[in-house]
Design a protein around this motif. Structure first.
Motif, PDB file in Angstrom:
ATOM      1  N   CYS A  25      49.128  33.983  42.359  1.00 32.39           N
ATOM      2  CA  CYS A  25      48.134  32.941  42.597  1.00 32.39           C
ATOM      3  C   CYS A  25      48.635  31.969  43.671  1.00 32.39           C
ATOM      4  N   LYS A  26      49.901  31.593  43.597  1.00 32.26           N
ATOM      5  CA  LYS A  26      50.490  30.671  44.588  1.00 32.26           C
ATOM      6  C   LYS A  26      50.413  31.265  45.994  1.00 32.26           C
ATOM      7  N   GLN A  27      50.742  32.539  46.141  1.00 32.73           N
ATOM      8  CA  GLN A  27      50.663  33.192  47.458  1.00 32.73           C
ATOM      9  C   GLN A  27      49.226  33.230  47.962  1.00 32.73           C
ATOM     10  N   ALA A  28      48.280  33.497  47.054  1.00 36.23           N
ATOM     11  CA  ALA A  28      46.865  33.532  47.440  1.00 36.23           C
ATOM     12  C   ALA A  28      46.405  32.163  47.921  1.00 36.23           C
ATOM     13  N   GLU A  29      46.822  31.116  47.222  1.00 35.24           N
ATOM     14  CA  GLU A  29      46.442  29.764  47.616  1.00 35.24           C
ATOM     15  C   GLU A  29      47.065  29.389  48.961  1.00 35.24           C
ATOM     16  N   ASP A  82      50.112  36.793  36.486  1.00 37.28           N
ATOM     17  CA  ASP A  82      51.256  36.703  37.388  1.00 37.28           C
ATOM     18  C   ASP A  82      52.420  35.967  36.713  1.00 37.28           C
ATOM     19  N   SER A  83      53.509  35.802  37.432  1.00 31.89           N
ATOM     20  CA  SER A  83      54.729  35.238  36.842  1.00 31.89           C
ATOM     21  C   SER A  83      54.574  33.776  36.430  1.00 31.89           C
ATOM     22  N   ASP A  84      53.545  33.086  36.957  1.00 33.45           N
ATOM     23  CA  ASP A  84      53.290  31.695  36.575  1.00 33.45           C
ATOM     24  C   ASP A  84      52.234  31.579  35.478  1.00 33.45           C
ATOM     25  N   GLY A  85      51.776  32.738  34.980  1.00 31.67           N
ATOM     26  CA  GLY A  85      50.801  32.728  33.889  1.00 31.67           C
ATOM     27  C   GLY A  85      49.353  32.666  34.323  1.00 31.67           C
ATOM     28  N   HIS A  86      49.096  32.860  35.627  1.00 29.25           N
ATOM     29  CA  HIS A  86      47.719  32.817  36.127  1.00 29.25           C
ATOM     30  C   HIS A  86      47.080  34.202  36.056  1.00 29.25           C
ATOM     31  N   VAL A  87      45.814  34.234  35.666  1.00 31.48           N
ATOM     32  CA  VAL A  87      45.078  35.498  35.598  1.00 31.48           C
ATOM     33  C   VAL A  87      44.588  35.884  36.995  1.00 31.48           C
ATOM     34  N   CYS A  88      44.805  37.162  37.347  1.00 33.53           N
ATOM     35  CA  CYS A  88      44.378  37.682  38.651  1.00 33.53           C
ATOM     36  C   CYS A  88      43.659  39.007  38.418  1.00 33.53           C
ATOM     37  N   PHE A  89      42.695  39.316  39.274  1.00 33.06           N
ATOM     38  CA  PHE A  89      41.993  40.596  39.199  1.00 33.06           C
ATOM     39  C   PHE A  89      41.286  40.847  40.519  1.00 33.06           C
ATOM     40  N   VAL A  90      40.601  41.964  40.607  1.00 38.47           N
ATOM     41  CA  VAL A  90      39.833  42.268  41.811  1.00 38.47           C
ATOM     42  C   VAL A  90      38.386  42.552  41.413  1.00 38.47           C
ATOM     43  N   ARG A  91      37.489  42.422  42.383  1.00 41.04           N
ATOM     44  CA  ARG A  91      36.080  42.695  42.079  1.00 41.04           C
ATOM     45  C   ARG A  91      35.360  43.175  43.323  1.00 41.04           C
ATOM     46  N   GLN A  92      34.282  43.900  43.089  1.00 44.52           N
ATOM     47  CA  GLN A  92      33.385  44.278  44.182  1.00 44.52           C
ATOM     48  C   GLN A  92      31.972  43.874  43.790  1.00 44.52           C
ATOM     49  N   SER A  93      31.171  43.542  44.778  1.00 47.36           N
ATOM     50  CA  SER A  93      29.793  43.145  44.502  1.00 47.36           C
ATOM     51  C   SER A  93      28.925  43.402  45.717  1.00 47.36           C
ATOM     52  N   GLN A  94      27.648  43.478  45.449  1.00 49.12           N
ATOM     53  CA  GLN A  94      26.652  43.499  46.520  1.00 49.12           C
ATOM     54  C   GLN A  94      26.096  42.085  46.620  1.00 49.12           C
ATOM     55  N   GLN A  95      26.435  41.386  47.719  1.00 46.18           N
ATOM     56  CA  GLN A  95      26.048  39.981  47.875  1.00 46.18           C
ATOM     57  C   GLN A  95      25.115  39.796  49.057  1.00 46.18           C
ATOM     58  N   ARG A  96      24.254  38.785  48.925  1.00 51.08           N
ATOM     59  CA  ARG A  96      23.403  38.421  50.059  1.00 51.08           C
ATOM     60  C   ARG A  96      24.284  38.018  51.243  1.00 51.08           C
ATOM     61  N   GLN A  97      23.856  38.375  52.436  1.00 53.65           N
ATOM     62  CA  GLN A  97      24.602  38.065  53.652  1.00 53.65           C
ATOM     63  C   GLN A  97      24.283  36.638  54.092  1.00 53.65           C
ATOM     64  N   TRP A  98      25.302  35.931  54.560  1.00 50.67           N
ATOM     65  CA  TRP A  98      25.125  34.514  54.884  1.00 50.67           C
ATOM     66  C   TRP A  98      24.050  34.283  55.943  1.00 50.67           C
ATOM     67  N   ARG A 122      39.846  39.697  46.023  1.00 51.50           N
ATOM     68  CA  ARG A 122      40.942  39.510  45.064  1.00 51.50           C
ATOM     69  C   ARG A 122      40.795  38.097  44.506  1.00 51.50           C
ATOM     70  N   VAL A 123      40.877  37.975  43.186  1.00 42.98           N
ATOM     71  CA  VAL A 123      40.531  36.724  42.505  1.00 42.98           C
ATOM     72  C   VAL A 123      41.748  36.178  41.749  1.00 42.98           C
ATOM     73  N   PHE A 124      41.961  34.861  41.868  1.00 45.84           N
ATOM     74  CA  PHE A 124      43.144  34.218  41.287  1.00 45.84           C
ATOM     75  C   PHE A 124      42.722  32.937  40.566  1.00 45.84           C
ATOM     76  N   GLN A 125      42.876  32.927  39.246  1.00 41.77           N
ATOM     77  CA  GLN A 125      42.447  31.797  38.429  1.00 41.77           C
ATOM     78  C   GLN A 125      43.636  30.873  38.140  1.00 41.77           C
ATOM     79  N   ASN A 126      43.600  29.668  38.699  1.00 35.42           N
ATOM     80  CA  ASN A 126      44.666  28.695  38.477  1.00 35.42           C
ATOM     81  C   ASN A 126      44.249  27.769  37.335  1.00 35.42           C
TER      82      ASN A 126
END
Length: 208
Positions: free
Chosen positions: A4-8, A81-97, A109-113
């Protein structure tokens, strides 16, 4: 695997890149908007704890909580992760900006702090599914983007925070305009969904 720290840190690096397109929306005062613009079927004081629960559920299951944006979604690979944060990956079909009528494949890739009450979403060109098969975004119709959703404020006056950075080759004024035109008197779709789906309280907009 990224922590999570690296992602942030990667998000911070992208946020400071002068070529990328960064947007931070005004913090959303949930109870202020509820009181001014909405009626509920029973009294409700929305709390920080509720908002964080909403963010956690939305990050794992965006199809249920932001169905106005996400058509199909699937998350997998949950780990701690080693700091106790939950991480996972996801795919979705999203509206384009820039083409809201069109949906496209988004890999993240998702990281919950849990400590800081924020969730980092790193856009990715490819991911590996549960069976070891590579998923690739082919013919991308928009730049990759990273997002941070967060919860701030006091327990009974929670604020929803939201930052996004688009990995553009240069600042994209069209993308900036999309976000400047967003309404500021509306509750986020996912908050309304959470109130109705998880709290069992009906929400309706006041007659103006």
């Amino acid at each position: 695997a990224l922590s999570c720290k690296q992602a942030e840190d990667l998000f911070k690096e992208a946020w400071e890149n002068p070529a990328y397109t960064q947007i931070e929306l005004p913090h959303v005062n949930i109870n202020d908007l509820l009181e001014k613009y909405y009626e509920t079927s029973k009294p409700l004081v929305f709390t920080r704890e509720m908002l964080w629960d909403c963010e956690l559920k939305k990050s794992w299951d965006p199809q249920s909580y932001i169905s106005n944006v996400v058509k199909v979604s699937h998350a997998w690979g949950k780990r701690v992760d080693s700091d106790g944060h939950v991480c996972f990956v996801r795919q979705s079909q999203q509206r384009q900006w820039l083409n809201f009528g069109e949906h496209g494949l988004v890999l993240e890739r998702v990281f919950q702090n849990e400590h800081q009450k924020r969730i980092t979403f790193l856009g990715s060109k490819d991911l590996t599914d549960e069976n070891g098969k590579e998923i690739v975004v082919t013919n991308p119709s928009q730049p990759l983007f990273h997002v941070v959703h967060g919860v701030a404020g006091e327990e009974t006056r929670p604020l929803n925070t939201w930052k996004i950075v688009h990995l553009t080759s240069e600042k994209d004024e069209k993308i900036l305009q999309v976000f400047k035109s967003r309404p500021t008197t509306q509750l986020p779709f996912y908050v309304i969904t959470y109130i109705e789906k998880d709290l069992g309280i009906e929400v309706r907009r006041k007659q103006e």
